[in-house]
Design a protein around this motif. Structure first.
Motif, short mmCIF file in Angstrom:
data_model
loop_
_atom_site.label_atom_id
_atom_site.label_comp_id
_atom_site.label_asym_id
_atom_site.label_seq_id
_atom_site.Cartn_x
_atom_site.Cartn_y
_atom_site.Cartn_z
N ALA A 93 0.83 -1.20 0.00
CA ALA A 93 0.00 0.00 0.00
C ALA A 93 0.86 1.25 0.00
O ALA A 93 0.60 2.21 -0.75
CB ALA A 93 -0.93 -0.01 1.22
N PHE B 38 -5.94 1.02 -1.55
CA PHE B 38 -6.97 1.00 -0.51
C PHE B 38 -7.43 -0.43 -0.21
O PHE B 38 -7.79 -0.74 0.93
CB PHE B 38 -8.17 1.87 -0.92
N LEU C 201 -5.11 -1.67 2.26
CA LEU C 201 -5.36 -1.06 3.57
C LEU C 201 -6.59 -1.67 4.25
O LEU C 201 -6.57 -1.91 5.46
CB LEU C 201 -5.54 0.46 3.41
N HIS C 202 -7.64 -1.92 3.48
CA HIS C 202 -8.82 -2.57 4.06
C HIS C 202 -8.46 -3.95 4.60
O HIS C 202 -8.88 -4.34 5.70
CB HIS C 202 -9.92 -2.70 3.01
N SER D 268 -13.10 -2.14 -2.37
CA SER D 268 -12.38 -0.89 -2.60
C SER D 268 -12.94 -0.16 -3.81
O SER D 268 -13.12 1.07 -3.77
CB SER D 268 -10.89 -1.17 -2.78
N LEU E 7 -14.51 3.45 -3.74
CA LEU E 7 -13.84 4.53 -4.47
C LEU E 7 -14.80 5.21 -5.44
O LEU E 7 -14.75 6.43 -5.63
CB LEU E 7 -12.63 3.96 -5.23
N LEU F 8 -11.48 4.94 7.05
CA LEU F 8 -10.78 4.59 5.81
C LEU F 8 -11.74 4.62 4.63
O LEU F 8 -11.39 5.13 3.56
CB LEU F 8 -10.14 3.21 5.96
N CYS F 9 -12.94 4.09 4.80
CA CYS F 9 -13.94 4.11 3.72
C CYS F 9 -14.34 5.54 3.36
O CYS F 9 -14.51 5.87 2.18
CB CYS F 9 -15.17 3.31 4.13
N GLU G 106 -11.51 7.09 1.38
CA GLU G 106 -11.44 6.56 0.02
C GLU G 106 -12.54 7.13 -0.86
O GLU G 106 -12.30 7.48 -2.02
CB GLU G 106 -11.53 5.03 0.03
#
Length: 230
Positions: free
Chosen positions: A97, A136, A139-140, A178, A182, A200-201, A204
């Protein structure tokens, strides 16, 4: 002549990176925790890492940072149990990432410096979007496998759904999640539960919308100023 050669090298880097990203995305549905699926995942992700390093090769400082991020991630792709299976998986996701977001930043800076629309402008723009999606996704996955239960699918934690498959089906699912985040499509079949996952979501989704708006605006500005002429 030097400017033309520079453009050709830039086009080559962007083109190779895009090819690596597309091939990797096409291979993700065929990945799995064992056998050929496991090696498809490892070879595909290694190809993306190497192409990302090459994309940074026009500057030795950028190249050095890219190699520093990619080398441990590539090392963790081997069957040698240097870090332990779980530690190797977490290392691949975190360093992968970091490298993808680093390369996306370099490509963005290259696009900002351009004064006309060209093939490498379009390729670079596509690269950044795909780099965001895969970055992402890592990362998830990193959040879920560090804190089980951060994401839920049909009432069950994704860690329970995947079992021991942290790489094959897991990456496939997180890339799907993701992309729909996105693009703010949001089917609702996978839900973020923990504060980190929700944050995080949110980040993104905002990045996805802003990037498309700004990139299109940049193309329109270049076209309007006469930069669209080859």
């Amino acid at each position: 002549m030097r400017a033309d050669e520079s453009k050709e090298r830039e086009f080559g880097r962007f083109g190779i990176l895009l090819a690596a990203l597309v091939l990797f995305l096409l291979a993700i549905p065929f990945t799995g925790p064992e056998g050929a699926g496991r090696w498809i995942l490892r070879i595909g992700s290694s190809f993306v890492l190497v192409a990302s390093v090459y994309a940074a090769s026009n500057n030795r400082w950028h190249l050095g940072i890219a190699i520093a991020l990619a080398a441990p991630a590539l090392g963790s792709q081997t069957d040698v149990d240097w870090f332990g299976d779980r530690s190797a998986m977490l290392m691949r996701m975190s360093l992968g990432a970091a490298l993808l977001f680093y390369i996306s930043t370099l490509v963005l800076l290259a696009l900002v410096k351009q004064h006309r629309i060209s093939i490498d402008t379009i390729l670079g723009g596509i690269n950044v979007y795909l780099l965001f999606a895969i970055g992402f996704a890592y990362l998830h996955g990193l959040v879920e496998f560090s804190q089980a239960g951060s994401y839920q699918q049909q009432g069950e934690s994704l860690s329970v759904v995947f079992g021991q498959d942290h790489g094959g089906e897991g990456l496939n699912t997180f890339f799907y999640f993701s992309v729909i985040t996105l693009t703010t499509l949001g089917y609702g079949d996978i839900s973020p539960l923990s504060p980190i996952a929700r944050t995080l979501c949110s980040v993104e989704a905002v990045v996805g919308q802003l990037y498309v708006a700004i990139f299109i605006a940049r193309l329109v500005a270049l076209q309007a100023s006469g930069g669209g002429r080859s």
